[in-house]
Motif scaffolding. Structure first.
Motif, PDB file in Angstrom:
ATOM      1  N   ARG A   1      27.019  15.748 -25.039  1.00 34.85           N
ATOM      2  CA  ARG A   1      26.819  16.165 -23.645  1.00 34.85           C
ATOM      3  C   ARG A   1      27.337  15.314 -22.678  1.00 34.85           C
ATOM      4  N   LYS A   2      28.492  15.855 -22.036  1.00 35.59           N
ATOM      5  CA  LYS A   2      29.251  15.168 -21.142  1.00 35.59           C
ATOM      6  C   LYS A   2      29.396  16.088 -19.761  1.00 35.59           C
ATOM      7  N   GLY A   3      28.756  16.844 -19.587  1.00 32.46           N
ATOM      8  CA  GLY A   3      28.799  17.535 -18.202  1.00 32.46           C
ATOM      9  C   GLY A   3      28.274  16.778 -17.068  1.00 32.46           C
ATOM     10  N   PHE A   4      27.054  15.857 -17.463  1.00 36.25           N
ATOM     11  CA  PHE A   4      26.527  15.302 -16.290  1.00 36.25           C
ATOM     12  C   PHE A   4      27.610  14.212 -15.773  1.00 36.25           C
ATOM     13  N   VAL A   5      28.425  13.419 -16.688  1.00 33.21           N
ATOM     14  CA  VAL A   5      29.357  12.532 -16.413  1.00 33.21           C
ATOM     15  C   VAL A   5      30.515  13.128 -15.487  1.00 33.21           C
TER      16      VAL A   5
END
Length: 333
Positions: free
Chosen positions: A216-220
């Protein structure tokens, strides 16, 4: 005549004595204490929230469909017209309009920056995230002066009749995904995201501390594009609030949950209350993030690893304070 008057007087005296006895008995009954009243109100508040979250949208939709075929057909028609007129309001943010679950800060947040707060774990109903970042009941704005908190949720929740108004009753505290709508303004905004999502909710149960985070890297990436600092938070006891019927991978019920998750964005869970369990949230140290319009994969990966390290540090430094042992570990998938 004297006999009748005497009998009446005797009856009146008896009635007065009975009334006095009843009053003394009533006054002798212990009245509920302020603590008892407070506990009852807290229970009712939690009950209405859980029922609203689970049933308000679908029940309102079915009711409006039914009313279309009755003499009250004008009500759903007018409401439909209002939804069409007000369709984009959740995307824009609206004008904003008290502790059950303690919120503890470990570091200050400066109002000169914007923040993306990762909320972990998801649990069944995101109780910690909801109380901390929408209701204000845990005193977020008192703990972090100058910071306006909000929480993202599925955009589809704002399409359910009546439930959309329920969500927006918290004003700009409740935002549809993606979170960038809460980062367009000047500094001092903190947008919380429950990163594990529906996939994480399917596996949560008491005693389990496993997060869906590794991919889950979209928030980064979003934090880099807006220059928003990353802040980890962890709600100890979130997974202990409810017991869930967990279906094994490969079972037909698990397949139904997965398909529903892909279509609707959330997964149906079978759960029941577990009793009075404490849920305490910790907000960790902010991770400074540069503003990069088009961040590379390598840059995203680097800050993603830094975020995971900060989250693990927050968990390990506080786990023994909230019922976990020193040997308990936070598993990240």
């Amino acid at each position: 005549m004297k006999t009748i008057i005497a009998a009446c007087s005797q009856n009146l005296s008896g009635s007065r004595a009975s009334i006095q006895t009843a009053l003394r008995t009533l006054l002798a009954v212990p009245w509920p204490s302020q603590r008892d009243v407070g506990s009852a109100l807290q229970l009712l508040a939690v009950l209405q929230w859980v029922l609203s979250f689970l049933l308000l949208g679908i029940v309102s939709l079915l009711l409006l469909i039914y009313l279309l075929f009755t003499s009250l057909w004008l009500i759903p028609v007018l409401y439909l017209a209002w939804i069409i007129f007000d369709w984009d309001t959740p995307e824009k943010g609206v004008l904003a309009v008290s502790p059950l679950l303690p919120l503890v800060k470990t570091h200050d947040l400066s109002p000169r920056h914007n923040y993306i707060i990762g909320s972990h774990p998801h649990g069944i109903l995101c109780v910690g995230a909801f109380c901390n970042f929408i209701t204000g009941s845990t005193g977020f704005e008192e703990l972090f002066p100058g910071i306006r908190s909000s929480l993202t949720t599925l955009a589809g929740n704002f399409r359910l009749p009546v439930f959309r108004e329920y969500l927006m009753s918290g004003g700009e505290r409740c935002l549809p995904c993606p979170a960038r709508v809460g980062l367009r303004e000047s500094a001092g905004n903190a947008v919380a995201i429950v990163i594990g999502g529906a996939a994480e909710s399917l596996s949560c149960r008491p005693g389990v501390t496993t997060l869906i985070l590794r991919n889950r890297k979209g928030f980064v990436r979003m934090a880099l594009r807006h220059g928003a600092f990353l802040v980890p938070s962890f709600s100890f006891g979130e997974n202990d609030l409810f017991r869930q019927v967990v279906f094994e991978e490969g079972s037909w019920m698990r397949s139904i949950q997965r398909r529903f998750q892909k279509m609707m964005g959330f997964a149906p869970c079978l759960f029941y209350g577990r009793g009075l369990t404490s849920c305490r949230s910790r907000v960790g140290e902010p991770l400074a993030v540069p503003k990069v319009e088009n961040p590379s994969r390598e840059l995203v990966d680097r800050y993603h690893e830094l975020y995971i390290s900060a989250l693990l540090k927050l968990f390990n430094e506080n786990k023994t304070k909230y019922g976990l042992s020193e040997s308990d570990e936070l598993h990240i998938l």
